[in-house]
Design a protein around this motif. Structure first.
Motif, PDB file in Angstrom:
ATOM      1  N   MET A  84       0.825  -1.177   0.074  1.00 20.49           N
ATOM      2  CA  MET A  84      -0.033   0.041   0.173  1.00 20.49           C
ATOM      3  C   MET A  84       0.960   1.377  -0.095  1.00 20.49           C
ATOM      4  N   LYS A  85       1.837   1.300   0.932  1.00 24.05           N
ATOM      5  CA  LYS A  85       2.816   2.434   0.854  1.00 24.05           C
ATOM      6  C   LYS A  85       3.579   2.472  -0.401  1.00 24.05           C
ATOM      7  N   TYR A  86       4.156   1.507  -0.954  1.00 23.74           N
ATOM      8  CA  TYR A  86       4.884   1.318  -2.205  1.00 23.74           C
ATOM      9  C   TYR A  86       3.947   2.195  -3.292  1.00 23.74           C
ATOM     10  N   MET A  87       2.719   1.996  -3.269  1.00 25.56           N
ATOM     11  CA  MET A  87       1.683   2.644  -4.213  1.00 25.56           C
ATOM     12  C   MET A  87       1.501   3.822  -3.990  1.00 25.56           C
ATOM     13  N   GLY A  88       1.836   4.470  -2.847  1.00 31.18           N
ATOM     14  CA  GLY A  88       1.509   5.894  -2.517  1.00 31.18           C
ATOM     15  C   GLY A  88       0.086   6.038  -1.869  1.00 31.18           C
ATOM     16  N   VAL A  89      -0.306   5.211  -1.196  1.00 31.04           N
ATOM     17  CA  VAL A  89      -1.729   5.459  -0.642  1.00 31.04           C
ATOM     18  C   VAL A  89      -1.531   5.838   0.737  1.00 31.04           C
ATOM     19  N   SER A  90      -2.056   6.914   0.900  1.00 25.67           N
ATOM     20  CA  SER A  90      -2.182   7.658   2.200  1.00 25.67           C
ATOM     21  C   SER A  90      -3.106   7.119   3.110  1.00 25.67           C
ATOM     22  N   GLU A  91      -3.270   7.386   4.529  1.00 25.70           N
ATOM     23  CA  GLU A  91      -4.221   7.117   5.248  1.00 25.70           C
ATOM     24  C   GLU A  91      -5.572   7.715   4.943  1.00 25.70           C
ATOM     25  N   THR A  92      -5.533   8.906   4.455  1.00 32.78           N
ATOM     26  CA  THR A  92      -6.607   9.561   4.014  1.00 32.78           C
ATOM     27  C   THR A  92      -7.258   8.815   2.881  1.00 32.78           C
ATOM     28  N   GLU A  93      -6.532   8.404   1.908  1.00 30.84           N
ATOM     29  CA  GLU A  93      -7.139   7.781   0.623  1.00 30.84           C
ATOM     30  C   GLU A  93      -7.522   6.185   1.114  1.00 30.84           C
ATOM     31  N   LEU A  94      -6.887   5.720   2.063  1.00 25.93           N
ATOM     32  CA  LEU A  94      -7.504   4.683   2.669  1.00 25.93           C
ATOM     33  C   LEU A  94      -8.736   4.478   2.970  1.00 25.93           C
ATOM     34  N   ASN A  95      -8.899   5.605   3.942  1.00 28.55           N
ATOM     35  CA  ASN A  95     -10.388   5.691   4.484  1.00 28.55           C
ATOM     36  C   ASN A  95     -11.478   5.885   3.398  1.00 28.55           C
ATOM     37  N   LEU A  96     -11.219   6.686   2.314  1.00 25.67           N
ATOM     38  CA  LEU A  96     -11.949   6.863   1.151  1.00 25.67           C
ATOM     39  C   LEU A  96     -12.072   5.505   0.517  1.00 25.67           C
ATOM     40  N   ILE A  97     -11.211   4.880   0.124  1.00 23.71           N
ATOM     41  CA  ILE A  97     -11.293   3.440  -0.450  1.00 23.71           C
ATOM     42  C   ILE A  97     -11.892   2.417   0.286  1.00 23.71           C
ATOM     43  N   GLU A  98     -11.898   2.278   1.673  1.00 26.14           N
ATOM     44  CA  GLU A  98     -12.711   1.535   2.267  1.00 26.14           C
ATOM     45  C   GLU A  98     -14.242   2.123   2.373  1.00 26.14           C
ATOM     46  N   GLU A  99     -14.640   2.979   2.475  1.00 23.49           N
ATOM     47  CA  GLU A  99     -15.887   3.728   2.483  1.00 23.49           C
ATOM     48  C   GLU A  99     -16.688   3.346   1.246  1.00 23.49           C
ATOM     49  N   LYS A 100     -15.836   3.593   0.016  1.00 24.53           N
ATOM     50  CA  LYS A 100     -16.309   3.224  -1.196  1.00 24.53           C
ATOM     51  C   LYS A 100     -16.456   1.752  -1.392  1.00 24.53           C
ATOM     52  N   ALA A 101     -15.566   0.830  -0.796  1.00 24.58           N
ATOM     53  CA  ALA A 101     -15.625  -0.781  -0.991  1.00 24.58           C
ATOM     54  C   ALA A 101     -16.939  -1.085  -0.089  1.00 24.58           C
ATOM     55  N   LEU A 102     -17.080  -0.443   1.028  1.00 27.87           N
ATOM     56  CA  LEU A 102     -18.390  -0.749   1.757  1.00 27.87           C
ATOM     57  C   LEU A 102     -19.638  -0.676   1.126  1.00 27.87           C
ATOM     58  N   ARG A 103     -19.542   0.513   0.489  1.00 30.63           N
ATOM     59  CA  ARG A 103     -20.872   1.120  -0.387  1.00 30.63           C
ATOM     60  C   ARG A 103     -21.088   0.063  -1.172  1.00 30.63           C
ATOM     61  N   ASP A 104     -20.112  -0.396  -1.838  1.00 32.18           N
ATOM     62  CA  ASP A 104     -20.112  -1.472  -3.199  1.00 32.18           C
ATOM     63  C   ASP A 104     -20.693  -2.857  -2.506  1.00 32.18           C
ATOM     64  N   ILE A 105     -20.191  -3.217  -1.475  1.00 36.72           N
ATOM     65  CA  ILE A 105     -20.516  -4.470  -1.020  1.00 36.72           C
ATOM     66  C   ILE A 105     -21.896  -4.223  -0.502  1.00 36.72           C
ATOM     67  N   GLN A 106     -22.531  -3.176   0.049  1.00 36.86           N
ATOM     68  CA  GLN A 106     -23.882  -3.326   0.390  1.00 36.86           C
ATOM     69  C   GLN A 106     -24.531  -3.225  -0.873  1.00 36.86           C
ATOM     70  N   GLU A 107     -24.428  -2.468  -1.906  1.00 34.86           N
ATOM     71  CA  GLU A 107     -25.043  -2.688  -2.973  1.00 34.86           C
ATOM     72  C   GLU A 107     -25.274  -4.021  -3.749  1.00 34.86           C
ATOM     73  N   ARG A 108     -24.160  -4.599  -3.361  1.00 30.42           N
ATOM     74  CA  ARG A 108     -24.119  -6.075  -4.209  1.00 30.42           C
ATOM     75  C   ARG A 108     -24.811  -7.007  -3.193  1.00 30.42           C
ATOM     76  N   MET A 109     -24.929  -6.856  -2.024  1.00 31.18           N
ATOM     77  CA  MET A 109     -25.655  -7.669  -1.162  1.00 31.18           C
ATOM     78  C   MET A 109     -27.332  -7.473  -1.394  1.00 31.18           C
ATOM     79  N   VAL A 110     -27.704  -6.440  -1.538  1.00 33.90           N
ATOM     80  CA  VAL A 110     -28.960  -5.913  -2.109  1.00 33.90           C
ATOM     81  C   VAL A 110     -29.332  -6.663  -3.363  1.00 33.90           C
TER      82      VAL A 110
END
Length: 218
Positions: A84-110
């Protein structure tokens, strides 16, 4: 080299015949979408119903194919922090990535399960995909199944890198892989003649057939 996911599923199902002993208390969980045709063929051979387990890879916003981890509906996650660090992903971006991933999961579960997850408490669970490379998605699926109360958790895939097995096995009671490959650069799709992207329509068609045959668990 497998012809397609269906052939891979049949071969894997036959390999599991003598390995899965407690079939009455076992459920197969496919990682959509590529794991569904594989799981359906296994389900027909073992006479064990299957359902879905929905997770999401974690990848940089600018490069969604370069996964450095994965996350489950209950926010369980696995992250390769060095990558993750090698790809330059910051903690701020990680939080955004996780939030988007969880939204996608919920949409797929529905969309895929109508928000009705299979009950797996005290059951043996076989998690199925069409193959693993890094193993992030499979690992987080195993963690999630354990958190949901599964008794024993197994991973079954047609193909995987040899060096991934020990890393993945930490999170499972056993790992079943037909083709263990020693390659510096590994890609699941290179071991299938037909590795087309499974559409939602194709996946739903398989699920409808499984329902008609009493092989979809919900």
């Amino acid at each position: 080299m497998f012809e397609n996911r269906e052939e891979a599923g049949r071969k894997l199902g036959l390999d599991l015949l003598d390995r899965v002993l407690n079939r009455e208390n076992t459920i197969i969980l496919a990682i959509p979408r590529g794991g569904v045709p594989v799981a359906y063929e296994i389900s027909k051979i073992l006479k064990i119903p299957f359902s879905l387990i929905i997770t999401k890879k974690l990848a940089p916003l600018k490069d969604p194919e370069a996964a450095f981890g994965a996350i489950a509906p209950d926010k369980s996650k696995i992250i390769d922090e060095n990558y993750m660090k090698y790809m330059g992903v910051s903690e701020t971006e990680l939080n955004l990535i996780e939030e988007k991933a969880l939204r996608d999961i919920q949409e797929r579960m529905v969309k895929y399960l109508k928000s009705k997850e299979p009950k797996i408490d005290s059951k043996d669970v076989i998690i199925v995909d069409d193959g693993i490379a890094t193993g992030y998605t499979a690992i987080v699926a195993g963690i999630y199944a354990k958190n949901k109360g599964a008794k024993n958790i197994y991973l079954a895939v047609p193909v995987c890198p040899s060096d991934s097995i020990s890393r993945v096995l930490i999170h499972f009671d056993d790992v079943f892989c037909l083709e263990k490959v020693d390659k510096l650069f590994f890609a699941v799709g290179s071991h299938y003649k037909d590795f087309h992207q499974i559409s939602d329509e194709e996946m739903f068609s398989i699920i409808e057939k499984a329902k008609e045959e009493g092989l979809f668990y919900n």
